[in-house]
Motif scaffolding. Structure first.
Motif, PDB file in Angstrom:
ATOM      1  N   VAL A 155       0.823  -1.209   0.000  1.00 16.17           N
ATOM      2  CA  VAL A 155       0.000   0.000   0.000  1.00 16.17           C
ATOM      3  C   VAL A 155       0.858   1.261   0.000  1.00 16.17           C
ATOM      4  CG1 VAL A 155      -1.655   1.363   1.343  1.00 16.17           C
ATOM      5  CG2 VAL A 155      -1.991  -1.108   1.059  1.00 16.17           C
ATOM      6  N   PHE A 156       1.801   1.333   0.943  1.00 14.60           N
ATOM      7  CA  PHE A 156       2.524   2.584   1.130  1.00 14.60           C
ATOM      8  C   PHE A 156       3.750   2.724   0.226  1.00 14.60           C
ATOM      9  CE2 PHE A 156       0.067   2.237   5.039  1.00 14.60           C
ATOM     10  CZ  PHE A 156      -0.446   3.529   5.130  1.00 14.60           C
ATOM     11  N   VAL A 157       4.520   1.633   0.060  1.00 13.15           N
ATOM     12  CA  VAL A 157       5.738   1.737  -0.744  1.00 13.15           C
ATOM     13  C   VAL A 157       5.417   1.645  -2.235  1.00 13.15           C
ATOM     14  CG1 VAL A 157       7.997   0.729  -1.241  1.00 13.15           C
ATOM     15  CG2 VAL A 157       7.168   0.839   1.122  1.00 13.15           C
ATOM     16  N   TYR A 158       4.674   0.610  -2.625  1.00  5.69           N
ATOM     17  CA  TYR A 158       4.384   0.440  -4.051  1.00  5.69           C
ATOM     18  C   TYR A 158       3.298   1.405  -4.543  1.00  5.69           C
ATOM     19  CZ  TYR A 158       2.609  -1.484  -8.407  1.00  5.69           C
ATOM     20  OH  TYR A 158       2.179  -1.611  -9.698  1.00  5.69           O
ATOM     21  N   THR A 159       2.091   1.304  -3.947  1.00  9.46           N
ATOM     22  CA  THR A 159       0.963   2.060  -4.486  1.00  9.46           C
ATOM     23  C   THR A 159       1.109   3.566  -4.305  1.00  9.46           C
ATOM     24  OG1 THR A 159      -0.494   0.177  -4.024  1.00  9.46           O
ATOM     25  CG2 THR A 159      -1.548   2.293  -4.462  1.00  9.46           C
ATOM     26  N   ARG A 164       3.291   5.708  -9.228  1.00 11.86           N
ATOM     27  CA  ARG A 164       3.051   6.848 -10.117  1.00 11.86           C
ATOM     28  C   ARG A 164       4.276   7.735 -10.284  1.00 11.86           C
ATOM     29  NH1 ARG A 164      -3.243   8.386  -9.291  1.00 11.86           N
ATOM     30  NH2 ARG A 164      -3.887   6.553  -8.100  1.00 11.86           N
ATOM     31  N   ARG A 165       5.384   7.358  -9.654  1.00  9.94           N
ATOM     32  CA  ARG A 165       6.544   8.248  -9.642  1.00  9.94           C
ATOM     33  C   ARG A 165       7.812   7.661 -10.258  1.00  9.94           C
ATOM     34  NH1 ARG A 165       3.859   9.230  -4.784  1.00  9.94           N
ATOM     35  NH2 ARG A 165       3.401  11.436  -4.373  1.00  9.94           N
ATOM     36  N   SER A 166       7.985   6.346 -10.222  1.00 12.79           N
ATOM     37  CA  SER A 166       9.289   5.796 -10.582  1.00 12.79           C
ATOM     38  C   SER A 166       9.171   4.570 -11.484  1.00 12.79           C
ATOM     39  CB  SER A 166      10.043   5.396  -9.311  1.00 12.79           C
ATOM     40  OG  SER A 166      11.218   4.678  -9.631  1.00 12.79           O
ATOM     41  N   PRO A 167      10.025   4.470 -12.519  1.00 13.29           N
ATOM     42  CA  PRO A 167      10.065   3.252 -13.338  1.00 13.29           C
ATOM     43  C   PRO A 167      10.518   2.023 -12.547  1.00 13.29           C
ATOM     44  CG  PRO A 167      11.151   5.092 -14.442  1.00 13.29           C
ATOM     45  CD  PRO A 167      10.914   5.519 -13.025  1.00 13.29           C
ATOM     46  N   ALA A 168      11.106   2.267 -11.363  1.00 19.97           N
ATOM     47  CA  ALA A 168      11.510   1.148 -10.504  1.00 19.97           C
ATOM     48  C   ALA A 168      10.357   0.661  -9.639  1.00 19.97           C
ATOM     49  CB  ALA A 168      12.678   1.567  -9.612  1.00 19.97           C
ATOM     50  N   ASN A 169       9.144   1.125  -9.943  1.00 23.08           N
ATOM     51  CA  ASN A 169       7.990   0.799  -9.094  1.00 23.08           C
ATOM     52  C   ASN A 169       7.824  -0.703  -8.882  1.00 23.08           C
ATOM     53  OD1 ASN A 169       7.137   0.290 -11.748  1.00 23.08           O
ATOM     54  ND2 ASN A 169       5.747   2.040 -11.786  1.00 23.08           N
ATOM     55  N   ILE A 170       7.829  -1.456  -9.947  1.00 18.82           N
ATOM     56  CA  ILE A 170       7.556  -2.889  -9.809  1.00 18.82           C
ATOM     57  C   ILE A 170       8.780  -3.642  -9.295  1.00 18.82           C
ATOM     58  CG2 ILE A 170       8.206  -3.688 -12.124  1.00 18.82           C
ATOM     59  CD1 ILE A 170       5.066  -4.638 -10.035  1.00 18.82           C
ATOM     60  N   VAL A 171       9.977  -3.093  -9.507  1.00 16.79           N
ATOM     61  CA  VAL A 171      11.191  -3.762  -9.016  1.00 16.79           C
ATOM     62  C   VAL A 171      11.203  -3.754  -7.491  1.00 16.79           C
ATOM     63  CG1 VAL A 171      13.706  -3.729  -8.989  1.00 16.79           C
ATOM     64  CG2 VAL A 171      12.480  -3.128 -11.089  1.00 16.79           C
ATOM     65  N   ILE A 172      10.993  -2.575  -6.915  1.00 14.86           N
ATOM     66  CA  ILE A 172      11.004  -2.463  -5.456  1.00 14.86           C
ATOM     67  C   ILE A 172       9.663  -2.877  -4.869  1.00 14.86           C
ATOM     68  CG2 ILE A 172      11.311  -0.855  -3.535  1.00 14.86           C
ATOM     69  CD1 ILE A 172      13.039   0.861  -5.466  1.00 14.86           C
ATOM     70  N   GLY A 173       8.589  -2.352  -5.431  1.00 18.61           N
ATOM     71  CA  GLY A 173       7.264  -2.638  -4.897  1.00 18.61           C
ATOM     72  C   GLY A 173       6.869  -4.092  -5.008  1.00 18.61           C
ATOM     73  N   GLY A 174       7.459  -4.795  -5.979  1.00 19.38           N
ATOM     74  CA  GLY A 174       7.134  -6.204  -6.152  1.00 19.38           C
ATOM     75  C   GLY A 174       7.544  -7.072  -4.980  1.00 19.38           C
ATOM     76  N   ALA A 175       8.362  -6.525  -4.087  1.00 24.88           N
ATOM     77  CA  ALA A 175       8.767  -7.291  -2.905  1.00 24.88           C
ATOM     78  C   ALA A 175       7.568  -7.703  -2.061  1.00 24.88           C
ATOM     79  CB  ALA A 175       9.748  -6.474  -2.063  1.00 24.88           C
ATOM     80  N   ALA A 176       6.478  -6.944  -2.153  1.00 26.59           N
ATOM     81  CA  ALA A 176       5.281  -7.295  -1.370  1.00 26.59           C
ATOM     82  C   ALA A 176       4.780  -8.687  -1.724  1.00 26.59           C
ATOM     83  CB  ALA A 176       4.185  -6.258  -1.603  1.00 26.59           C
ATOM     84  N   GLY A 177       4.922  -9.074  -2.976  1.00 23.21           N
ATOM     85  CA  GLY A 177       4.463 -10.392  -3.397  1.00 23.21           C
ATOM     86  C   GLY A 177       5.371 -11.529  -2.980  1.00 23.21           C
TER      87      GLY A 177
END
Length: 329
Positions: A155-159, A164-177
């Motif tokens: 919720v807080f790191v990825y979403t 909406r801000r970084s092309p690294a969104n799924i690289v870092i945010g994907g850690a939630a999965g």
């Protein structure tokens, strides 16, 4: 590269939730509301997360844990993932309305439009509270804390921070999965060990190739919504080159588990890894060819679907070798 900015929800031509929510002024049956709430949890994504939880539990136990513990962990993991996905839908309802792929989600006016924003938020919070209580009281509080960490990270790191801000969104945010393997391991052992961390790394490195392939297919959708996924802000050849790099790192991580899981798993991981790498290289070659030949059309969804099968089979190998009385080093 500057990405397009999404029009705000409620702007002319762009559906938005409005003050009363998407279902304002309409009568809804209990069945319609229930189906909408379930849809917000993204059940198909939850299925893939649970595929990784049980093998992690079997490997931690080196056998079959109690049926009660497995069921509790699966239900708790389902509630936690459903919570994160629902709150994600609540926060992203404006861009979901812009993207064709998500325009029929239950919070989007003109789509299903069956759930009001306040209902979705309450539902997401309730699911998270239920996951915490169930895992904490019937498994252990480490497992519950890890499930909570996954929700908060998504919720807080990825979403909120990255998507909406970084092309690294799924690289870092994907850690939630990646947290379900830690939750499963912790439910059995009450601690976290190196094999669980390796499994976490496998999923972490698998996520970018998996999601970037999807984002290549729906690049225009993400661009219209102003979401800077890598395929939106970088040339296709750069995207596929990074897919190849992450694929090699992922395969290396799968082989790092072999000393603990055994040689049968290691052989399976090697074969599956070769299959994945061949497809990643194929996609990269097709993209390179398309640069010189406009008639060549890369097919990124082939890698996307293969990646799901790959991860499923890899964790089946983890589960099978954890149950076998032989096959270890």
């Amino acid at each position: 590269m500057k990405t397009p900015t999404a029009a705000p929800a409620g702007a002319p031509g762009v559906p938005g939730p409005g003050p009363g929510g998407p279902a304002s002024g309409s009568r809804r049956s209990a069945g319609v509301v229930a189906r909408g709430l379930v849809a917000l949890t993204k059940p198909r994504i939850i299925e893939l997360l649970l595929v990784t939880t049980v093998p992690a539990m079997l490997l931690a136990q080196r056998g079959v844990p109690s049926v009660r513990l497995v069921l509790v962990t699966l239900v708790g993991g389902t509630l936690a993932a459903g919570s994160a996905n629902t709150i994600n839908c609540y926060l992203d309802r404006d861009i979901d309305a812009v993207m064709k792929r998500t325009a029929r989600r239950p919070l989007v006016v003109g789509g299903h439009g069956t759930i009001r924003p306040g209902e979705a938020l309450a539902w997401g919070i309730a699911l998270g509270a239920g996951a915490t209580a169930l895992l904490g009281l019937t498994a252990n509080w480490l497992a519950a804390s890890l499930a909570d960490a996954a929700i908060l990270f998504y919720v807080f790191v990825y979403t909120l921070l990255l998507k909406r801000r970084s092309p690294a969104n799924i690289v870092i945010g994907g850690a939630a999965g990646c947290f379900p393997v830690l939750v499963g391991w912790a439910a059995v052992k009450g601690t976290i060990a190196v094999p669980a961390i390796v499994l976490f790394a496998v999923i972490f490195l698998w996520t970018p190739p998996h999601f970037w392939a999807l984002a290549m297919k729906f690049r225009n959708d993400y661009a219209a919504a102003g979401v800077p996924m890598l395929p939106v802000v970088a040339p296709a050849a750069e995207v596929t080159r990074k897919i190849v790099w992450y694929s090699y790192a992922m395969v290396a991580a799968t082989l790092a588990l072999a000393p603990y899981a055994g040689w049968i798993y290691g052989a399976g991981a090697l074969g599956l890894g070769g299959w994945f790498l061949a497809e990643a290289h194929r996609l990269h070659a097709l993209v390179a060819r398309a640069g010189a030949d406009p008639g060549a059309r890369p097919v990124p969804m082939r890698l996307f679907h293969l990646s799901i099968t790959y991860l499923t089979l890899l964790f089946v190998a983890v589960a099978v070798t954890a149950l076998l009385p032989w096959g270890r080093w």
